[in-house]
Design a protein around this motif. Structure first.
Motif, PDB file in Angstrom:
ATOM      1  N   SER A 180     -42.617  98.150   5.319  1.00 17.54           N
ATOM      2  CA  SER A 180     -43.000  96.670   5.662  1.00 17.54           C
ATOM      3  C   SER A 180     -44.079  97.180   4.614  1.00 17.54           C
ATOM      4  O   SER A 180     -44.838  97.801   3.975  1.00 17.54           O
ATOM      5  N   VAL A 181     -44.348  95.655   4.199  1.00 18.47           N
ATOM      6  CA  VAL A 181     -45.348  94.694   3.076  1.00 18.47           C
ATOM      7  C   VAL A 181     -46.051  94.009   3.577  1.00 18.47           C
ATOM      8  O   VAL A 181     -45.722  93.033   4.390  1.00 18.47           O
ATOM      9  N   ALA A 182     -47.963  93.831   3.771  1.00 17.78           N
ATOM     10  CA  ALA A 182     -48.213  92.916   4.790  1.00 17.78           C
ATOM     11  C   ALA A 182     -49.025  92.145   3.677  1.00 17.78           C
ATOM     12  O   ALA A 182     -49.204  90.778   4.159  1.00 17.78           O
ATOM     13  N   GLY A 183     -48.529  92.583   2.057  1.00 20.73           N
ATOM     14  CA  GLY A 183     -49.765  91.843   1.130  1.00 20.73           C
ATOM     15  C   GLY A 183     -49.018  92.790  -0.280  1.00 20.73           C
ATOM     16  O   GLY A 183     -48.493  93.646   0.002  1.00 20.73           O
ATOM     17  N   MET A 184     -49.451  91.852  -1.425  1.00 20.55           N
ATOM     18  CA  MET A 184     -49.744  92.227  -2.741  1.00 20.55           C
ATOM     19  C   MET A 184     -50.681  92.013  -3.906  1.00 20.55           C
ATOM     20  O   MET A 184     -51.142  90.021  -3.540  1.00 20.55           O
ATOM     21  N   GLU A 185     -51.037  92.537  -4.558  1.00 20.03           N
ATOM     22  CA  GLU A 185     -52.176  91.688  -5.396  1.00 20.03           C
ATOM     23  C   GLU A 185     -51.374  92.194  -6.941  1.00 20.03           C
ATOM     24  O   GLU A 185     -51.044  92.985  -7.320  1.00 20.03           O
ATOM     25  N   LEU A 186     -51.492  91.227  -7.125  1.00 27.53           N
ATOM     26  CA  LEU A 186     -50.931  91.125  -8.421  1.00 27.53           C
ATOM     27  C   LEU A 186     -52.336  90.737  -9.732  1.00 27.53           C
ATOM     28  O   LEU A 186     -52.704  90.128  -9.558  1.00 27.53           O
ATOM     29  N   GLU A 187     -51.973  91.736 -10.710  1.00 31.04           N
ATOM     30  CA  GLU A 187     -53.017  92.033 -11.662  1.00 31.04           C
ATOM     31  C   GLU A 187     -52.846  91.564 -12.783  1.00 31.04           C
ATOM     32  O   GLU A 187     -51.403  91.988 -13.716  1.00 31.04           O
ATOM     33  N   HIS A 188     -52.980  91.560 -14.212  1.00 26.40           N
ATOM     34  CA  HIS A 188     -53.075  90.832 -15.472  1.00 26.40           C
ATOM     35  C   HIS A 188     -54.182  91.024 -16.276  1.00 26.40           C
ATOM     36  O   HIS A 188     -55.612  91.076 -15.715  1.00 26.40           O
ATOM     37  N   TYR A 189     -53.664  90.988 -17.559  1.00 30.54           N
ATOM     38  CA  TYR A 189     -54.735  90.522 -18.661  1.00 30.54           C
ATOM     39  C   TYR A 189     -54.330  89.770 -18.671  1.00 30.54           C
ATOM     40  O   TYR A 189     -54.298  89.150 -20.073  1.00 30.54           O
ATOM     41  N   PRO A 190     -55.488  88.830 -18.557  1.00 30.97           N
ATOM     42  CA  PRO A 190     -56.206  87.743 -18.975  1.00 30.97           C
ATOM     43  C   PRO A 190     -55.821  87.143 -20.447  1.00 30.97           C
ATOM     44  O   PRO A 190     -56.922  88.302 -21.369  1.00 30.97           O
ATOM     45  N   GLY A 191     -54.969  86.507 -21.515  1.00 28.57           N
ATOM     46  CA  GLY A 191     -54.939  86.702 -22.492  1.00 28.57           C
ATOM     47  C   GLY A 191     -53.718  86.812 -23.374  1.00 28.57           C
ATOM     48  O   GLY A 191     -52.822  86.283 -23.868  1.00 28.57           O
ATOM     49  N   MET A 192     -53.863  88.232 -23.066  1.00 28.79           N
ATOM     50  CA  MET A 192     -52.384  89.520 -23.339  1.00 28.79           C
ATOM     51  C   MET A 192     -50.955  88.740 -22.775  1.00 28.79           C
ATOM     52  O   MET A 192     -49.816  88.820 -23.004  1.00 28.79           O
ATOM     53  N   THR A 193     -51.494  88.736 -21.441  1.00 28.52           N
ATOM     54  CA  THR A 193     -50.209  88.008 -20.974  1.00 28.52           C
ATOM     55  C   THR A 193     -49.635  86.911 -21.040  1.00 28.52           C
ATOM     56  O   THR A 193     -48.163  86.603 -20.794  1.00 28.52           O
ATOM     57  N   GLU A 194     -50.604  85.775 -21.169  1.00 30.06           N
ATOM     58  CA  GLU A 194     -50.466  85.024 -21.527  1.00 30.06           C
ATOM     59  C   GLU A 194     -49.347  84.746 -23.067  1.00 30.06           C
ATOM     60  O   GLU A 194     -48.156  83.905 -23.509  1.00 30.06           O
ATOM     61  N   LYS A 195     -49.632  85.810 -23.512  1.00 26.09           N
ATOM     62  CA  LYS A 195     -49.111  85.987 -25.452  1.00 26.09           C
ATOM     63  C   LYS A 195     -47.642  86.360 -25.056  1.00 26.09           C
ATOM     64  O   LYS A 195     -47.019  85.439 -25.923  1.00 26.09           O
ATOM     65  N   ALA A 196     -47.621  87.304 -23.882  1.00 25.41           N
ATOM     66  CA  ALA A 196     -46.438  88.300 -24.136  1.00 25.41           C
ATOM     67  C   ALA A 196     -45.439  87.441 -23.293  1.00 25.41           C
ATOM     68  O   ALA A 196     -44.255  86.917 -23.571  1.00 25.41           O
ATOM     69  N   LEU A 197     -45.933  86.237 -22.140  1.00 23.85           N
ATOM     70  CA  LEU A 197     -44.739  85.522 -21.495  1.00 23.85           C
ATOM     71  C   LEU A 197     -44.929  84.159 -22.093  1.00 23.85           C
ATOM     72  O   LEU A 197     -43.141  83.523 -22.512  1.00 23.85           O
ATOM     73  N   GLN A 198     -44.591  83.537 -24.119  1.00 23.76           N
ATOM     74  CA  GLN A 198     -45.032  82.819 -24.738  1.00 23.76           C
ATOM     75  C   GLN A 198     -43.937  83.379 -25.628  1.00 23.76           C
ATOM     76  O   GLN A 198     -43.355  82.605 -25.765  1.00 23.76           O
ATOM     77  N   GLN A 199     -44.451  84.431 -26.181  1.00 27.90           N
ATOM     78  CA  GLN A 199     -43.047  85.246 -27.018  1.00 27.90           C
ATOM     79  C   GLN A 199     -42.480  85.302 -26.011  1.00 27.90           C
ATOM     80  O   GLN A 199     -40.433  85.462 -26.957  1.00 27.90           O
ATOM     81  N   ILE A 200     -41.518  85.782 -25.302  1.00 30.54           N
ATOM     82  CA  ILE A 200     -40.105  85.761 -24.180  1.00 30.54           C
ATOM     83  C   ILE A 200     -39.345  84.928 -24.288  1.00 30.54           C
ATOM     84  O   ILE A 200     -38.982  84.027 -24.830  1.00 30.54           O
ATOM     85  N   ALA A 201     -40.428  83.723 -24.166  1.00 30.14           N
ATOM     86  CA  ALA A 201     -40.495  82.207 -24.137  1.00 30.14           C
ATOM     87  C   ALA A 201     -39.566  81.937 -25.324  1.00 30.14           C
ATOM     88  O   ALA A 201     -38.428  81.119 -25.542  1.00 30.14           O
ATOM     89  N   GLU A 202     -40.309  82.109 -26.722  1.00 31.26           N
ATOM     90  CA  GLU A 202     -39.947  81.732 -27.725  1.00 31.26           C
ATOM     91  C   GLU A 202     -38.401  82.767 -27.715  1.00 31.26           C
ATOM     92  O   GLU A 202     -37.917  81.690 -28.580  1.00 31.26           O
TER      93      GLU A 202
END
Length: 159
Positions: A44-66
């Motif tokens: 059973s999952v009561a909740g989830m926390e998602l973490e990321h590295y600002p800047g690095m994550t957006e760049k990776a998403l941009q590259q996937i989209a490109e």
């Protein structure tokens, strides 16, 4: 192209309306919304926390989209990924792809999600009845990624 990492929720209809606005050449929009489940791996999952590295994550998403834009004829795409604390049924991610024809939109949406699940720098920590635990990508996520690699899409497109 819209790429966002945010704590706030998103509104599907508003995002789709924005993609359609002023684009009469759009013949298809395919979207995927990922949600927080209340059970994962039998716990059973009561909740989830998602973490990321600002800047690095957006760049990776941009590259996937490109990579998706280079592979298919797309009119527009949107990737919104939430971070921070989330509860079961909360929206986590939106991928929406617009193209002239549905085939390109379906393929690009699936491609983006497969790469997000395995290559994007997000870390998920679930709160379960047995305590907190970090969540790794599933074997099925890796298998999904491998079909794109076999089709000639570079594995490191997100790096």
């Amino acid at each position: 192209m819209k790429i966002q990492v945010q704590t706030a929720d998103f509104d599907l209809q508003s995002e789709l309306n924005a993609m359609r606005a002023g684009r009469p050449d759009t013949g298809a929009i395919v979207s995927f919304i990922g949600l927080v489940r209340d059970v994962n791996d039998g716990k059973s999952v009561a909740g989830m926390e998602l973490e990321h590295y600002p800047g690095m994550t957006e760049k990776a998403l941009q590259q996937i989209a490109e990579q998706a834009q280079q592979r298919w004829e797309l009119i527009d795409l949107t990737v919104i990924h939430r971070v921070g604390p989330l509860l079961p049924t909360d929206q986590i991610v939106l991928v929406a792809v617009a193209s002239r024809h549905r085939g390109n939109a379906f393929a690009a949406c699936e491609f983006i999600m497969d790469y997000l699940k395995t290559e994007a720098p997000f870390w998920k920590k679930e709160q379960t009845t047995e305590g907190e635990r970090w969540v790794d990508a599933r074997e099925t996520d890796q298998v999904a990624l491998e079909k794109w690699i076999a089709a000639g899409v570079p594995q490191d497109c997100a790096i």
